[in-house]
Write an enzyme that holds these catalytic residues in place. Structure first.
Site, PDB file in Angstrom:
ATOM      1  N   HIS A 196      18.647  49.347  12.489  1.00 38.65           N
ATOM      2  CA  HIS A 196      17.736  50.695  12.136  1.00 38.65           C
ATOM      3  C   HIS A 196      18.172  51.398  11.234  1.00 38.65           C
ATOM      4  CE1 HIS A 196      15.358  54.488  12.796  1.00 38.65           C
ATOM      5  NE2 HIS A 196      14.562  53.745  13.395  1.00 38.65           N
ATOM      6  N   ASN A 253      10.180  53.761  20.061  1.00 37.44           N
ATOM      7  CA  ASN A 253      11.250  54.163  20.008  1.00 37.44           C
ATOM      8  C   ASN A 253      11.544  55.476  20.016  1.00 37.44           C
ATOM      9  OD1 ASN A 253      13.806  54.579  19.150  1.00 37.44           O
ATOM     10  ND2 ASN A 253      13.651  53.966  16.889  1.00 37.44           N
ATOM     11  N   TRP A 254      11.979  55.947  21.312  1.00 33.18           N
ATOM     12  CA  TRP A 254      11.945  57.505  21.623  1.00 33.18           C
ATOM     13  C   TRP A 254      13.178  58.104  20.937  1.00 33.18           C
ATOM     14  CZ3 TRP A 254      11.177  57.748  27.664  1.00 33.18           C
ATOM     15  CH2 TRP A 254       9.507  57.024  28.020  1.00 33.18           C
ATOM     16  N   LYS A 255      14.079  57.357  20.223  1.00 32.66           N
ATOM     17  CA  LYS A 255      15.126  57.876  19.836  1.00 32.66           C
ATOM     18  C   LYS A 255      16.095  58.920  20.662  1.00 32.66           C
ATOM     19  CE  LYS A 255      13.113  57.049  15.322  1.00 32.66           C
ATOM     20  NZ  LYS A 255      12.920  57.539  13.859  1.00 32.66           N
ATOM     21  N   GLU A 314      18.475  54.502  10.937  1.00 35.07           N
ATOM     22  CA  GLU A 314      19.633  55.681  11.222  1.00 35.07           C
ATOM     23  C   GLU A 314      20.954  55.273  11.550  1.00 35.07           C
ATOM     24  OE1 GLU A 314      16.570  57.086  13.927  1.00 35.07           O
ATOM     25  OE2 GLU A 314      15.226  57.715  12.307  1.00 35.07           O
ATOM     26  N   GLU A 361      10.847  48.819   7.925  1.00 35.83           N
ATOM     27  CA  GLU A 361      10.538  50.266   7.958  1.00 35.83           C
ATOM     28  C   GLU A 361      11.194  50.744   6.822  1.00 35.83           C
ATOM     29  OE1 GLU A 361      10.596  51.674  12.306  1.00 35.83           O
ATOM     30  OE2 GLU A 361      12.598  51.458  11.793  1.00 35.83           O
ATOM     31  N   SER A 387       6.162  56.641  10.294  1.00 37.43           N
ATOM     32  CA  SER A 387       5.038  57.461  10.194  1.00 37.43           C
ATOM     33  C   SER A 387       3.885  56.844  10.672  1.00 37.43           C
ATOM     34  CB  SER A 387       4.906  58.254   9.016  1.00 37.43           C
ATOM     35  OG  SER A 387       5.887  58.985   8.998  1.00 37.43           O
ATOM     36  N   GLY A 430       9.893  59.095  10.121  1.00 37.04           N
ATOM     37  CA  GLY A 430      10.027  60.703  10.323  1.00 37.04           C
ATOM     38  C   GLY A 430       9.374  61.553   9.224  1.00 37.04           C
ATOM     39  N   GLY A 486       8.002  55.886  16.143  1.00 37.92           N
ATOM     40  CA  GLY A 486       8.899  56.851  16.636  1.00 37.92           C
ATOM     41  C   GLY A 486       8.180  58.106  17.035  1.00 37.92           C
ATOM     42  N   GLY A 487       8.157  59.000  16.018  1.00 36.89           N
ATOM     43  CA  GLY A 487       7.323  60.220  16.686  1.00 36.89           C
ATOM     44  C   GLY A 487       6.090  60.097  17.436  1.00 36.89           C
TER      45      GLY A 487
END
Ligand code: PGA
Length: 252
Positions: free
Chosen positions: A97, A10-12, A99, A169, A215, A175, A236-237
């Site tokens: 999600h 997930n590149w956001k 966010e 999650e 993470s 993150g 993610g990251g």
């Protein structure tokens, strides 16, 4: 029974078009032969078509979107429907999600409509759930996850649910660099599978892939993926770096 193993990136809201293409090419070069794991690339909307062209002929790569609208189409300036996503090659979409819950105030009613739209367009929802740090510290994490699941799944038949991927999650791990331990992840994943058994049946519970997110990185992925109820990761990251993402894929 063997479940689908998945690593999704997930590149956001990151990368330019050129960076996106380079990242995907680097990932393909490293993992194209490792086809026992489904690799889902989830870039920002404007890069979907370009990424699709790069991955469409590759082994077990799929395209996912970060969001879709609750409506089928029409006058909703700035939004993207599930049918538009399908037309550029998406087979998966993230729904729920944290966010989207936190910054865009999305609620269960939105998730239900989005998932209905996704399924109508033959897109599989990756439905995300997970507790905040306060909810875990006050020992409410099982209750919260139960509510997040049952309030949405009650609207879907067993046939519809068979298209779902679930992603646990914990919000406190997203993150932050703080990962759930393998024991915490396994405990919650097994619990989620039990809820699915209660809501549907044990067959469907045994089949659904449950991803861990928060993470996840090359250092902890192997331990997490060893857990019997962890079927992969929503990254993610670490998905923004080809070497890290590929190391995570090879952790299976
Ligand atoms: P993270 O994000 O890997 O950067 O913690 C995971 C996610 O939000 O899906």
């Amino acid at each position: 029974m063997s479940r689908q193993k998945i690593v999704a990136g997930n590149w956001k809201m990151n990368k330019s078009l050129q960076e996106a293409k380079t990242l995907v090419e680097m990932i393909i070069n490293q993992v194209n032969d490792f086809d026992e794991v489904t690799k889902i690339i989830i870039p920002p909307f404007p890069f979907l078509d370009a990424v699709n062209h790069l991955i469409s002929s590759k082994a077990n790569f799929s395209l996912g979107a970060q969001n879709c609208h609750t409506n089928a189409g029409g006058a909703f300036t700035g939004e993207v429907s599930a049918s538009i996503l399908k037309s550029v090659g998406c087979d998966y979409v993230l729904v729920g999600h944290s966010e989207r819950r936190q910054f865009f105030k999305e609620k269960e009613a939105d998730f239900i409509l989005k998932i209905k739209e996704a399924l109508k367009n033959n897109i599989r929802p990756v439905f995300c759930i997970g507790e905040t740090i306060h909810e875990r510290k006050t020992d409410n994490h099982f209750k919260v996850v139960t509510e997040q699941l049952s309030s949405v799944l009650k609207e879907f038949s067993v046939a519809e649910f068979s298209k779902f991927i679930l992603a646990y999650e914990p919000v406190w791990a997203i993150g932050t660099g703080e990962t759930a331990t393998a024991a915490q992840a396994q405990e919650m994943h097994a619990y989620i599978r039990n809820i699915v058994t209660d809501l549907y049946d044990s067959n469907i519970a045994a089949q659904v892939s449950i991803l861990y997110g928060g993470s996840c990185n090359p250092q902890n992925a192997q331990e997490l993926f060893k857990c019997p109820d962890v079927d992969g990761g929503l990254i993610g990251g670490a998905s923004l770096n080809a070497d890290d993402f590929c190391k995570i894929i090879f952790s299976f």
